[in-house]
Design an enzyme around this catalytic site. Structure first.
Site, PDB file in Angstrom:
ATOM      1  N   ALA A  57       0.857  -1.358   0.220  1.00 24.63           N
ATOM      2  CA  ALA A  57       0.385   0.044   0.106  1.00 24.63           C
ATOM      3  C   ALA A  57       1.044   1.190   0.356  1.00 24.63           C
ATOM      4  O   ALA A  57       0.087   2.470   0.599  1.00 24.63           O
ATOM      5  CB  ALA A  57      -0.827  -0.496   1.224  1.00 24.63           C
ATOM      6  N   ARG A 114      -3.011   8.032 -10.852  1.00 29.31           N
ATOM      7  CA  ARG A 114      -3.322   7.903 -11.670  1.00 29.31           C
ATOM      8  C   ARG A 114      -4.868   8.292 -10.824  1.00 29.31           C
ATOM      9  O   ARG A 114      -5.802   8.712 -11.828  1.00 29.31           O
ATOM     10  CB  ARG A 114      -4.025   7.173 -12.361  1.00 29.31           C
ATOM     11  CG  ARG A 114      -2.823   6.229 -13.599  1.00 29.31           C
ATOM     12  CD  ARG A 114      -2.436   4.874 -14.056  1.00 29.31           C
ATOM     13  NE  ARG A 114      -1.327   3.649 -13.089  1.00 29.31           N
ATOM     14  CZ  ARG A 114      -1.508   2.914 -13.368  1.00 29.31           C
ATOM     15  NH1 ARG A 114      -1.801   2.179 -14.112  1.00 29.31           N
ATOM     16  NH2 ARG A 114      -0.631   2.108 -11.964  1.00 29.31           N
ATOM     17  N   ASN A 150     -47.194  17.307  23.090  1.00 21.91           N
ATOM     18  CA  ASN A 150     -47.499  17.681  21.847  1.00 21.91           C
ATOM     19  C   ASN A 150     -47.143  19.274  21.566  1.00 21.91           C
ATOM     20  O   ASN A 150     -47.065  19.989  22.241  1.00 21.91           O
ATOM     21  CB  ASN A 150     -49.049  17.670  21.287  1.00 21.91           C
ATOM     22  CG  ASN A 150     -49.818  17.740  19.896  1.00 21.91           C
ATOM     23  OD1 ASN A 150     -49.040  18.902  18.974  1.00 21.91           O
ATOM     24  ND2 ASN A 150     -51.147  17.088  19.680  1.00 21.91           N
ATOM     25  N   ALA A 196     -51.073  29.294  22.318  1.00 18.60           N
ATOM     26  CA  ALA A 196     -50.394  29.265  20.873  1.00 18.60           C
ATOM     27  C   ALA A 196     -49.901  30.869  20.940  1.00 18.60           C
ATOM     28  O   ALA A 196     -50.422  31.754  20.994  1.00 18.60           O
ATOM     29  CB  ALA A 196     -51.062  29.001  19.760  1.00 18.60           C
TER      30      ALA A 196
HETATM   31  C1  UD1 Z   1       0.107  -4.639 -10.620  1.00 20.73           C
HETATM   32  C2  UD1 Z   1       0.994  -5.447 -11.373  1.00 20.73           C
HETATM   33  C3  UD1 Z   1      -0.190  -6.565 -12.308  1.00 20.73           C
HETATM   34  C4  UD1 Z   1      -0.661  -6.615 -11.573  1.00 20.73           C
HETATM   35  C5  UD1 Z   1      -1.627  -5.542 -11.347  1.00 20.73           C
HETATM   36  C6  UD1 Z   1      -3.252  -6.049 -10.730  1.00 20.73           C
HETATM   37  C7  UD1 Z   1       3.796  -5.293 -10.532  1.00 20.73           C
HETATM   38  C8  UD1 Z   1       4.660  -4.942 -11.331  1.00 20.73           C
HETATM   39  N1  UD1 Z   1       2.604  -5.706 -11.333  1.00 20.73           N
HETATM   40  O1  UD1 Z   1       0.115  -3.598 -11.659  1.00 20.73           O
HETATM   41  O2  UD1 Z   1       1.076  -7.359 -12.631  1.00 20.73           O
HETATM   42  O3  UD1 Z   1      -1.851  -6.894 -12.973  1.00 20.73           O
HETATM   43  O4  UD1 Z   1      -0.816  -5.413 -10.251  1.00 20.73           O
HETATM   44  O5  UD1 Z   1      -3.464  -5.250 -10.157  1.00 20.73           O
HETATM   45  O6  UD1 Z   1       3.424  -6.093  -9.356  1.00 20.73           O
HETATM   46  N2  UD1 Z   1       3.410  -0.811  -4.353  1.00 20.73           N
HETATM   47  C9  UD1 Z   1       4.153  -0.530  -3.272  1.00 20.73           C
HETATM   48  N3  UD1 Z   1       5.243   0.202  -4.080  1.00 20.73           N
HETATM   49  C10 UD1 Z   1       5.791   0.398  -4.917  1.00 20.73           C
HETATM   50  C11 UD1 Z   1       4.474   0.031  -6.190  1.00 20.73           C
HETATM   51  C12 UD1 Z   1       3.483  -0.167  -5.651  1.00 20.73           C
HETATM   52  O7  UD1 Z   1       3.463  -0.715  -2.150  1.00 20.73           O
HETATM   53  O8  UD1 Z   1       6.931   0.677  -5.168  1.00 20.73           O
HETATM   54  C13 UD1 Z   1       1.744  -1.003  -4.178  1.00 20.73           C
HETATM   55  C14 UD1 Z   1       0.848   0.035  -4.523  1.00 20.73           C
HETATM   56  O9  UD1 Z   1       0.237   0.650  -3.766  1.00 20.73           O
HETATM   57  C15 UD1 Z   1      -0.619  -0.876  -5.187  1.00 20.73           C
HETATM   58  C16 UD1 Z   1       0.396  -2.438  -5.596  1.00 20.73           C
HETATM   59  O10 UD1 Z   1       1.334  -2.568  -4.766  1.00 20.73           O
HETATM   60  O11 UD1 Z   1      -1.449  -1.473  -3.665  1.00 20.73           O
HETATM   61  C17 UD1 Z   1       0.164  -2.146  -6.907  1.00 20.73           C
HETATM   62  O12 UD1 Z   1       0.877  -1.607  -7.475  1.00 20.73           O
HETATM   63  P1  UD1 Z   1       0.682  -0.995  -8.636  1.00 20.73           P
HETATM   64  O13 UD1 Z   1       1.088   0.626  -9.032  1.00 20.73           O
HETATM   65  O14 UD1 Z   1      -1.266  -0.400  -8.186  1.00 20.73           O
HETATM   66  O15 UD1 Z   1       0.317  -2.239  -9.392  1.00 20.73           O
HETATM   67  P2  UD1 Z   1      -0.492  -2.202 -11.074  1.00 20.73           P
HETATM   68  O16 UD1 Z   1       0.242  -1.533 -12.546  1.00 20.73           O
HETATM   69  O17 UD1 Z   1      -1.160  -1.873 -11.093  1.00 20.73           O
HETATM   70 MG    MG Z   2      -3.108  -1.661  -9.665  1.00 18.34          MG
END
Ligand code: UD1
Ligand code: MG
Length: 464
Positions: free
Chosen positions: A14, A20, A383, A429
């Protein structure tokens, strides 16, 4: 079925900013049906009864902490720089070294069900796999890592959208981002993941070729319902997730004996409770921790926020209730406004254009029209006539009004607080009450004398 995975460490990712989402709020704190994505994910994980949960946070870690607090068996670790999902997992290495198995879950997949996670873990154990990936075949695979299989069907790699060639982009099977991995192998393999890719990030999915190279068993377990793995990266996906979850919530309450009319106009948030034989009418919103008992009728177009309602209550159209408490068989609205601290006993009636704030109203009392009752304690069977106002505010401080039992207040009365009205009193009233009213008898303030103008002629149209 209750689960208990006693050697399992769950690592929740997380730390990402969620660029985005274009938001100041960390992505995983965005609500889906009134509950943050992270809370949704944590509740489905907690039902696994794992040995431990490690939450990898980075962006907005302080906001995350104040939202989530400190649940038992949850450890926080910080990923200072977001260098990718593999790097994120690595931060959890020293958190629970005694665990044997690791489940990695991204916090941006709020629709995930406990049973789906449990199924992945069980299949991992049964197949004696080293790496198990939860995969799915969504109608639109865009944005997800694609699962590459060889001629024998063996998974050989996961290729991210940005790294995939045109042929790989045609692959329908994608990674949910959820992995079950034997712990000892996981942290050894993570050391060998590089960042030579389109995003220059350390990708967790790169564990697949490393595992195969080391002779480990890798499998992808396809989930039945691909909706569950919807990963939220922008507000369009957030809206999709909310829509899907809303449909589920409505289906579930219908199974529990709730009638929901014109369900596509209704909002029922994830933490709401509704008793059997209650009817939810069009355009109604049940929000936050709202609890409805049995046999209630709500709406059309009522909004209930964090409110507790017992059984047999009617909330008529266009009423707004926030943080209030309502006893059995009460009647509210139409067009009523119950503000925080309104506490209504059994069979109370609050009618149209009545506002109640921080007030206790006793059993059977009626405030039927156009009144304001604030900072008040009212007894039973009173009332309160139309247009009655408790004048609770002197411009600086709020003052209390106390009304006994069986009080009758005539229309258009002002009760200038602090003031008390004894039980059984009747107020004439139009009175302006500035001193305490004795029990029983009639109390009224001076009224302008009424006179009759004998030779007055009503004007007609065209008169000058
Ligand atoms: C990721 C996966 C992808 C999968 C998709 C499913 C990778 C490289 N890609 O892509 O294969 O299909 O999820 O939803 O794993 N996060 C961190 N630290 C970081 C980067 C990310 O904690 O350095 C956490 C983000 O907060 C998020 C999760 O990892 O909760 C996934 O990261 P996100 O950037 O959403 O990856 P996707 O492009 O969705
Ligand atoms: Mg994701």
């Amino acid at each position: 079925m209750p689960y208990h995975f006693s050697s399992l460490q769950v690592i929740v990712l997380a730390a990402g900013k969620g660029t985005r989402m274009a938001s100041n709020l960390p992505k995983v704190l965005h609500p889906v049906l009134g509950k943050s994505m992270l809370q949704h994910v944590l509740s489905s994980i907690e039902s696994l009864l794992p040995k431990s949960i490690t939450l990898v946070a980075g962006h907005g870690i302080d906001k995350l902490r104040s939202f989530i607090g400190q649940p038992e068996n949850l450890t926080w670790v910080e990923q200072k720089e977001q260098l990718g999902t593999a790097h994120a997992v690595l931060q959890a290495e020293s958190s629970d070294p005694d665990a044997e198995l690791v489940l990695i879950v991204c916090a941006d997949t709020p629709l995930l069900q406990t049973s789906t996670l449990a199924d992945l873990i069980q299949q991992h154990l049964q197949q004696q796999a080293d790496v198990s990936i939860l995969s799915a075949q969504p109608s639109n695979p865009y944005g997800y890592g694609r699962i590459v299989r060889d001629a024998q069907g063996q998974v050989t790699a996961i290729i991210e959208e940005k790294d995939a060639n045109a042929q790989q982009r045609q692959i329908q099977e994608v990674s949910s981002g959820i992995f079950c991995v034997n712990r000892a192998f996981l942290f050894q393999a993570l050391q060998n993941i590089g960042n030579d890719n389109a995003q220059h990030e350390y990708y967790l999915p790169d564990i697949v070729p490393i595992a195969l190279h080391a002779g480990k068993k890798v499998q992808a377990i396809s989930m039945d319902n691909s909706d569950e793995m919807l990963g939220i990266n922008d507000r369009i996906q957030l809206a999709q997730a909310e829509h899907l979850m809303q449909q589920d919530v409505i289906r579930e309450w219908r199974k529990q004996g709730v009638t929901i009319e014109q369900a596509d106009t209704v909002r029922i948030e994830a933490s709401v409770h509704i008793g059997a034989d209650s009817v939810i009418k069009a355009g109604t919103q049940l929000l936050g921790s709202t609890h409805l008992g049995d046999d209630c009728v709500v709406g059309p177009y009522a909004v209930l926020q964090d409110s507790w309602l017992e059984d047999g209550i009617t909330v008529a159209p266009f009423s707004h209730l926030e943080r209030c408490n309502i006893g059995d068989d009460a009647n509210i609205g139409p067009f009523a406004r119950l503000r925080p601290g309104a506490k209504l006993d059994e069979a109370v009636k609050i009618g149209n254009f009545v506002e109640v704030k921080q007030a206790v109203i006793g059993r059977g009392s009626k405030v039927n029209h156009l009144s304001y009752i604030g900072d008040t304690v009212m007894g039973e069977d009173c009332n309160i006539g139309a247009g009655t106002i408790t004048c609770n505010y002197d411009g600086a401080n709020k003052h209390q009004t106390n009304i006994g039992h069986r009080v009758f207040v005539g229309s258009d009365t002002k009760l200038v607080a602090p003031v008390a009205v004894g039980s059984g009193a009747t107020i004439g009233a139009g009175s302006i009450i500035t001193k305490d009213v004795k029990e029983d008898g009639l109390t009224l303030s001076a009224r302008p004398e009424q006179r009759h103008v004998k030779n007055w002629i009503r004007p007609k149209k065209g008169d000058r």
